[in-house]
Design a protein around this motif. Structure first.
Motif, PDB file in Angstrom:
ATOM      1  N   PHE A  35     -18.596 -28.754  35.815  1.00 27.43           N
ATOM      2  CA  PHE A  35     -18.435 -30.746  36.259  1.00 27.43           C
ATOM      3  C   PHE A  35     -17.859 -30.251  38.150  1.00 27.43           C
ATOM      4  O   PHE A  35     -17.212 -29.716  38.094  1.00 27.43           O
ATOM      5  N   ASN A  36     -18.900 -31.347  38.365  1.00 28.58           N
ATOM      6  CA  ASN A  36     -18.777 -31.802  39.922  1.00 28.58           C
ATOM      7  C   ASN A  36     -18.082 -33.288  39.586  1.00 28.58           C
ATOM      8  O   ASN A  36     -18.410 -34.106  39.125  1.00 28.58           O
ATOM      9  N   ASN A 109     -12.925 -36.525  28.925  1.00 23.53           N
ATOM     10  CA  ASN A 109     -13.594 -36.862  27.270  1.00 23.53           C
ATOM     11  C   ASN A 109     -14.794 -36.079  28.004  1.00 23.53           C
ATOM     12  O   ASN A 109     -16.119 -36.404  28.352  1.00 23.53           O
ATOM     13  N   SER A 110     -15.196 -34.843  26.408  1.00 25.32           N
ATOM     14  CA  SER A 110     -15.895 -34.193  27.266  1.00 25.32           C
ATOM     15  C   SER A 110     -17.151 -34.256  26.565  1.00 25.32           C
ATOM     16  O   SER A 110     -18.764 -33.941  26.903  1.00 25.32           O
ATOM     17  N   THR A 111     -16.846 -35.045  25.651  1.00 24.72           N
ATOM     18  CA  THR A 111     -17.696 -35.841  25.178  1.00 24.72           C
ATOM     19  C   THR A 111     -18.761 -36.786  25.490  1.00 24.72           C
ATOM     20  O   THR A 111     -20.290 -37.251  25.302  1.00 24.72           O
ATOM     21  N   LYS A 112     -17.983 -37.638  26.602  1.00 21.65           N
ATOM     22  CA  LYS A 112     -18.514 -38.476  27.520  1.00 21.65           C
ATOM     23  C   LYS A 112     -19.177 -38.176  28.059  1.00 21.65           C
ATOM     24  O   LYS A 112     -19.449 -39.214  28.849  1.00 21.65           O
ATOM     25  N   GLU A 113     -17.839 -37.085  29.043  1.00 23.42           N
ATOM     26  CA  GLU A 113     -18.244 -36.495  30.184  1.00 23.42           C
ATOM     27  C   GLU A 113     -17.560 -37.446  30.977  1.00 23.42           C
ATOM     28  O   GLU A 113     -18.023 -37.788  32.283  1.00 23.42           O
ATOM     29  N   GLN A 114     -16.239 -38.057  31.036  1.00 23.77           N
ATOM     30  CA  GLN A 114     -15.523 -39.249  31.463  1.00 23.77           C
ATOM     31  C   GLN A 114     -14.399 -38.914  31.555  1.00 23.77           C
ATOM     32  O   GLN A 114     -13.574 -38.106  30.821  1.00 23.77           O
ATOM     33  N   ILE A 115     -13.880 -38.637  33.125  1.00 22.26           N
ATOM     34  CA  ILE A 115     -11.959 -38.762  33.175  1.00 22.26           C
ATOM     35  C   ILE A 115     -12.531 -39.659  33.070  1.00 22.26           C
ATOM     36  O   ILE A 115     -12.115 -40.945  33.099  1.00 22.26           O
ATOM     37  N   SER A 173     -13.659 -46.030  39.737  1.00 22.70           N
ATOM     38  CA  SER A 173     -13.539 -44.718  38.861  1.00 22.70           C
ATOM     39  C   SER A 173     -13.797 -43.502  39.418  1.00 22.70           C
ATOM     40  O   SER A 173     -14.248 -43.572  40.216  1.00 22.70           O
ATOM     41  N   VAL A 174     -13.648 -42.122  38.980  1.00 23.89           N
ATOM     42  CA  VAL A 174     -13.373 -41.131  39.337  1.00 23.89           C
ATOM     43  C   VAL A 174     -15.060 -40.303  37.913  1.00 23.89           C
ATOM     44  O   VAL A 174     -14.502 -40.927  36.689  1.00 23.89           O
ATOM     45  N   LYS A 175     -16.092 -40.855  39.135  1.00 15.45           N
ATOM     46  CA  LYS A 175     -17.400 -40.196  39.083  1.00 15.45           C
ATOM     47  C   LYS A 175     -18.113 -38.727  38.293  1.00 15.45           C
ATOM     48  O   LYS A 175     -17.057 -37.939  39.040  1.00 15.45           O
TER      49      LYS A 175
END
Length: 208
Positions: A35-36, A109-115, A173-175
């Motif tokens: 991921f970036n 969170n890899s399910t939501k792909e969110q930091i 937020s960190v995208k």
């Protein structure tokens, strides 16, 4: 004749080695997620980075902190830029599954792909030029709720004297964006193709 045979043998070994490297890397990438991520402050400072982990062993929520062997992250890198998009510094807090940054805080969170949650990535050995991005959630103590503390991110730097300075702040937020799985493989195939073409250019009699 001997010289030509030697060059041909070297060429075959080189191409074979590249092919094996691609096969091994392709197999590894089949189980890897990359991921970036990026963040921008209110006055234009920004940070960009990337991270990856093995999907066969990682849980849905990845949490890392402190020095030493990581639980799931294989690599984590970050670069810092000024408002003119000029590179200030770059660091690799996690390399080959080992963290070299004592203040590391990373939750994904890899399910939501969110930091989310506590975040502190960069380098701070209290030396001039050290730079890091963090949020106040990393400073939560018992008795304080998340709602009480500000969630803003701070773009931090140490000046030539080694003194900490906050260059930028933002609630942004960190995208995160996922890197297409085939992109790295395509790049490796391109390198292999280039190597083969160079061999043919300098040794036209070489054939596979």
């Amino acid at each position: 004749m001997t010289h030509l045979f030697t060059k041909t043998a070297i060429s075959i070994v080189t191409i074979t080695t590249l092919g094996l490297a691609i096969a091994i890397t392709t197999n590894d990438l089949a189980h890897a997620a990359e991921f970036n991520f990026n963040w921008e402050g209110n006055t234009g400072y920004s940070a960009k980075g990337s991270f990856n982990y093995d999907t066969t062993t990682a849980p849905s929520v990845i949490s890392e902190s402190g020095l030493g062997a990581t639980k799931n992250l294989q690599s984590l890198s970050i670069s810092f830029f000024d408002p003119l998009n000029t590179l200030i510094n770059s660091f690799t807090p996690v390399l080959s599954g080992v963290s070299n940054y004592g203040f590391l805080r990373f939750n994904f969170n890899s399910t939501k792909e969110q930091i989310f949650g506590p975040f502190d990535i960069g380098k701070d050995d209290e030396l001039p030029g050290d730079t890091w991005l963090n949020n106040n959630l990393a400073l939560i103590n018992e008795g304080f709720s998340k709602e009480v503390l500000a969630k803003e991110f701070g773009f931090n730097n140490r000046n030539p004297a080694g003194t900490k300075q906050i260059l930028d702040l933002s609630d942004n937020s960190v995208k995160v964006s996922k890197v297409p799985e085939g992109s790295i493989i395509i790049g490796l195939l391109a390198v292999c193709s280039l190597a083969f073409n160079l061999k043919q250019k300098f040794n036209p009699k070489f054939k596979i």
